[in-house]
Design an enzyme around this catalytic site. Structure first.
Site, PDB file in Angstrom:
ATOM      1  N   CYS A 184       9.862  -3.513  -2.104  1.00 50.56           N
ATOM      2  CA  CYS A 184       9.045  -2.349  -1.734  1.00 50.56           C
ATOM      3  C   CYS A 184       7.559  -2.708  -1.830  1.00 50.56           C
ATOM      4  CB  CYS A 184       9.371  -1.186  -2.677  1.00 50.56           C
ATOM      5  SG  CYS A 184       8.379   0.277  -2.337  1.00 50.56           S
ATOM      6  N   ILE A 185       6.871  -2.672  -0.691  1.00 50.70           N
ATOM      7  CA  ILE A 185       5.454  -3.063  -0.686  1.00 50.70           C
ATOM      8  C   ILE A 185       4.581  -2.022  -1.392  1.00 50.70           C
ATOM      9  CG2 ILE A 185       5.523  -4.552   1.359  1.00 50.70           C
ATOM     10  CD1 ILE A 185       4.302  -2.096   2.894  1.00 50.70           C
TER      11      ILE A 185
END
Ligand SMILES: [Zn+2]
Ligand SMILES: [Zn+2]
Length: 375
Positions: A184-185
């Site tokens: 998850c950025i």
């Protein structure tokens, strides 16, 4: 106004540049100005990538580290800025008095904000389930079993450790992750076995923030000017109204996007798959559609499924019907081999293939959110 103009120029400029790169190589444009501009754009991009790599190497990966963390920092800065504007403009100036003086709403506002920060910290800093030699030594017996369809026993090429079923190597984090979902950025962390629950809480807390924030903004504007249009309420009145109007628009848009994303994860929970596994099942589905996935009926054969494919035989310069291993893409046997085992084509993913990881919706919820499983 200057900022809007700048934004417009940037959006227009990038759209034109993207169109030139995509369509500027057509034969009719060879030698034209557009073709030269395209070459210049591509050369500039290549130089930028080389410059990025050289700076990143010189700083020992520092540039990549900064870029990876810039998104979580951006997210936290934006929500903190919005909270500040909410209290200084909406809460102080336009929030209806019955809400402002309600203990319930004040507590709910406090809980909403606390939950957003808390879930962000938890999902960012919790170990998602990194696999190390110590994990392998102490937990190997409790890993998920291989299903011989999308997970096969093999070592990770980077970590040089056995890769448990349902795990995947994340190149950003540099580890194999147990029950890997995705990287998850927004929190710069992998979402895996031990932090999926915090990821889900992060989604729910953001939906709550956007829904409740939108509702407060709506209540702040709805009774103020009953006879005027919404556009007038948002654009032509006080700064507090303009800010509250922007909140209402942003919350309405992002609550839909975040809810759709959460609904997708609920579907994955229902199906008993991770985001990573969904892609792998789609690849199998494609093979079944083509009619090239076969089930081996001989129980003594070391593999349960094979892919039928055409391969080139160099000795005769002809093409042969071959059966390929799903484990390592090695040719196991070709049409006409005496050792060919008995097999049948897989007709339907739903009927012929079993997802051994699917424990039913509540079983999957227990496993992914509460880690109630054999691990
Ligand atoms: Zn690895
Ligand atoms: Zn990662």
């Amino acid at each position: 106004m200057q900022l809007y103009k700048l934004l417009l120029v940037v959006i227009l400029g990038s759209s034109i540049a993207a169109s030139i790169v995509l369509f500027g190589d057509s034969p009719s444009l060879r030698g034209s100005l557009i073709h030269r501009v395209r070459r210049w754009i591509l050369n500039s991009l290549q130089s930028s990538v080389s410059f990025y790599r050289s700076v990143d190497n010189r700083t020992n990966g520092g540039l990549t580290w900064c870029l990876e963390w810039s998104i979580p920092v951006f997210y936290v800065s934006v929500i903190t800025g919005c909270f500040y504007l909410f209290f200084t403009e909406t809460y102080l100036e336009v929030l209806p008095l019955n809400i402002k003086h309600s203990i319930f709403h004040n507590l709910y506002i406090f809980a909403t904000i606390t939950l957003v920060y808390l879930s962000t910290i938890l999902v960012t800093y919790t170990d998602p389930g990194r696999i190390s030699s110590s994990t392998m030594a102490h937990r190997a017996s409790t890993f998920f079993p291989y299903n011989d369809l999308i997970f096969h026993p093999k070592d990770c090429a980077t970590c040089k450790l056995p890769k448990p079923a349902r795990s995947k190597h994340c190149s950003t984090c540099g580890h194999c992750i147990m029950l890997y979902d995705h990287h998850c950025i927004w929190v710069n962390n992998c979402i895996g076995y031990y932090n999926y629950r915090w990821f889900f809480l992060f989604l729910v807390s953001n939906i709550n923030l956007l829904f409740y924030g939108g509702l407060l903004s709506y209540w702040s504007l709805v009774d103020q000017f009953p006879s005027t249009s919404w556009w007038h309420r948002i654009t032509s009145t006080t700064n507090a109204n303009k800010t509250t109007g922007v909140f209402l628009i942003l919350c309405s848009i992002f609550v839909v996007i975040t809810s759709l994303f959460t609904a997708l994860h609920l579907r994955y929970l229902y199906l008993g798959v991770t985001t990573n596994e969904c892609d792998k099942w789609s690849e199998l589905e494609y093979l079944v559609e083509l009619g090239t996935l076969y089930k081996i009926l001989d129980k003594n054969f070391p593999e349960n499924y094979v892919e039928k494919s055409m391969v080139h035989d160099k000795s005769t310069d002809s093409y042969l019907q071959a059966y390929i291993s799903l484990r390592n893409e090695r040719i196991l046997f070709v049409e006409g081999d005496e050792s060919i085992p008995q097999m049948e084509p897989v007709i339907s993913v739903e009927k012929d293939l079993v997802n051994i990881y699917d424990l039913g919706f509540w079983g999957n919820v227990n496993e992914r959110l509460w880690n109630v499983y054999q691990i």
